[in-house]
Scaffold this motif. Structure first.
Motif, mmCIF file in Angstrom:
data_model
loop_
_atom_site.group_PDB
_atom_site.id
_atom_site.type_symbol
_atom_site.label_atom_id
_atom_site.label_comp_id
_atom_site.label_asym_id
_atom_site.label_seq_id
_atom_site.Cartn_x
_atom_site.Cartn_y
_atom_site.Cartn_z
ATOM 1 N N LEU A 26 0.431 -1.767 -0.144
ATOM 2 C CA LEU A 26 -0.307 0.136 -0.449
ATOM 3 C C LEU A 26 0.909 1.332 0.236
ATOM 4 O O LEU A 26 1.822 1.207 0.414
ATOM 5 C CB LEU A 26 -0.736 -0.149 1.055
ATOM 6 N N ASP A 27 0.207 2.326 -0.804
ATOM 7 C CA ASP A 27 1.022 3.504 -0.334
ATOM 8 C C ASP A 27 0.859 4.508 0.185
ATOM 9 O O ASP A 27 -0.081 3.737 1.709
ATOM 10 C CB ASP A 27 0.978 4.571 -2.075
ATOM 11 N N ALA A 28 1.494 5.119 0.221
ATOM 12 C CA ALA A 28 1.145 6.451 1.791
ATOM 13 C C ALA A 28 -0.258 6.812 2.379
ATOM 14 O O ALA A 28 -0.698 6.897 3.069
ATOM 15 C CB ALA A 28 1.368 7.591 1.581
ATOM 16 N N LEU A 29 -1.004 6.410 1.341
ATOM 17 C CA LEU A 29 -2.662 6.963 1.418
ATOM 18 C C LEU A 29 -2.909 5.277 2.156
ATOM 19 O O LEU A 29 -4.761 5.599 2.092
ATOM 20 C CB LEU A 29 -3.232 7.827 -0.342
ATOM 21 N N GLY A 30 -2.643 4.731 1.530
ATOM 22 C CA GLY A 30 -3.545 3.807 2.061
ATOM 23 C C GLY A 30 -3.587 3.056 0.781
ATOM 24 O O GLY A 30 -4.896 1.941 1.258
ATOM 25 N N LEU A 31 -3.808 3.153 -0.210
ATOM 26 C CA LEU A 31 -3.929 2.192 -1.655
ATOM 27 C C LEU A 31 -3.128 1.165 -2.352
ATOM 28 O O LEU A 31 -1.693 2.071 -1.590
ATOM 29 C CB LEU A 31 -4.207 3.764 -2.490
ATOM 30 N N LEU A 32 -3.420 0.664 -2.932
ATOM 31 C CA LEU A 32 -2.763 -0.555 -3.295
ATOM 32 C C LEU A 32 -1.633 0.174 -4.365
ATOM 33 O O LEU A 32 -2.517 0.885 -5.285
ATOM 34 C CB LEU A 32 -2.937 -1.340 -4.555
ATOM 35 N N HIS A 33 -0.531 1.009 -4.426
ATOM 36 C CA HIS A 33 0.050 0.750 -5.057
ATOM 37 C C HIS A 33 0.541 0.797 -6.866
ATOM 38 O O HIS A 33 0.132 -0.538 -6.942
ATOM 39 C CB HIS A 33 1.385 1.475 -4.664
ATOM 40 N N ASN A 34 -0.141 1.677 -7.595
ATOM 41 C CA ASN A 34 0.168 1.192 -9.358
ATOM 42 C C ASN A 34 1.045 0.347 -9.314
ATOM 43 O O ASN A 34 0.170 0.039 -10.179
ATOM 44 C CB ASN A 34 -0.428 2.843 -9.675
ATOM 45 N N ALA A 35 2.184 1.050 -9.216
ATOM 46 C CA ALA A 35 2.990 -0.584 -9.361
ATOM 47 C C ALA A 35 3.444 -1.490 -9.051
ATOM 48 O O ALA A 35 4.044 -2.719 -9.566
ATOM 49 C CB ALA A 35 4.611 0.555 -9.193
ATOM 50 N N ARG A 36 2.535 -1.863 -8.199
ATOM 51 C CA ARG A 36 1.829 -3.079 -7.663
ATOM 52 C C ARG A 36 0.806 -4.266 -8.513
ATOM 53 O O ARG A 36 1.127 -5.384 -8.174
ATOM 54 C CB ARG A 36 1.838 -3.575 -5.952
ATOM 55 N N TYR A 37 0.021 -3.631 -9.532
ATOM 56 C CA TYR A 37 -0.490 -4.696 -9.748
ATOM 57 C C TYR A 37 0.011 -5.173 -11.012
ATOM 58 O O TYR A 37 -0.378 -6.197 -10.855
ATOM 59 C CB TYR A 37 -1.161 -3.585 -10.264
#
Length: 152
Positions: A26-37
């Motif tokens: 997860l990124d700093a906003l608590g979302l799955l980081h776009n590069a992880r998909y």
């Protein structure tokens, strides 16, 4: 190699492969980081083909059909993933050519009901000596035909 992947549920078309999102994905906003998909999709793709007996172990000459490279990747993000846990990647083939293929994917809930992202990726089979396009084996093509969205 068998025509059915033992660990991936059959969907029409394709297979649903379980994946895990970890807290550090997860990124700093608590979302799955776009590069992880794309990384999670790659892991699911590798697991699916490994179930069919195709794997890359570090030797291009011995890799056979696993000696391939990504030519293109497209992805659209449809809903945010906001927590770690179990999810799935739905995989299928859109096109199976002589030396290349296009597969479709959905990053989704573990049951496949909710789609978070979708896309496609083009792979090219390579000759290990020349790194130029080479034909898929007939064994690979047989399995691939079972994953096609529609008959070619």
């Amino acid at each position: 190699m068998t025509a059915e992947a033992p660990s991936a549920p059959v969907l029409s078309p394709g297979r649903l492969v379980p994946v895990t999102v970890h807290f550090d994905d997860l990124d700093a906003l608590g979302l799955l980081h776009n590069a992880r998909y794309p990384v999670l999709v790659e892991r699911a793709w590798g697991e699916l083909w490994e179930a069919y007996g195709h794997r890359y172990t570090g030797d291009w000459a011995a890799a056979g059909d696993a000696c391939n490279a990504v030519k293109e990747l497209r992805i659209s993000y449809e809903a945010p993933v906001t927590r770690p846990g179990g999810y799935a990647v739905h995989l299928w083939l859109e096109r199976l050519g002589r030396t290349g293929l296009t597969y479709g994917f959905r990053f989704c809930s573990a049951d496949g009901a909710t789609t978070y992202a979708r896309g496609s990726r083009v792979l090219v089979r390579l000759d290990p000596a020349t790194m130029r396009p080479a034909p898929w084996s007939e064994e690979f093509r047989t399995v691939g035909r079972g994953l096609l969205r529609s008959a070619q």
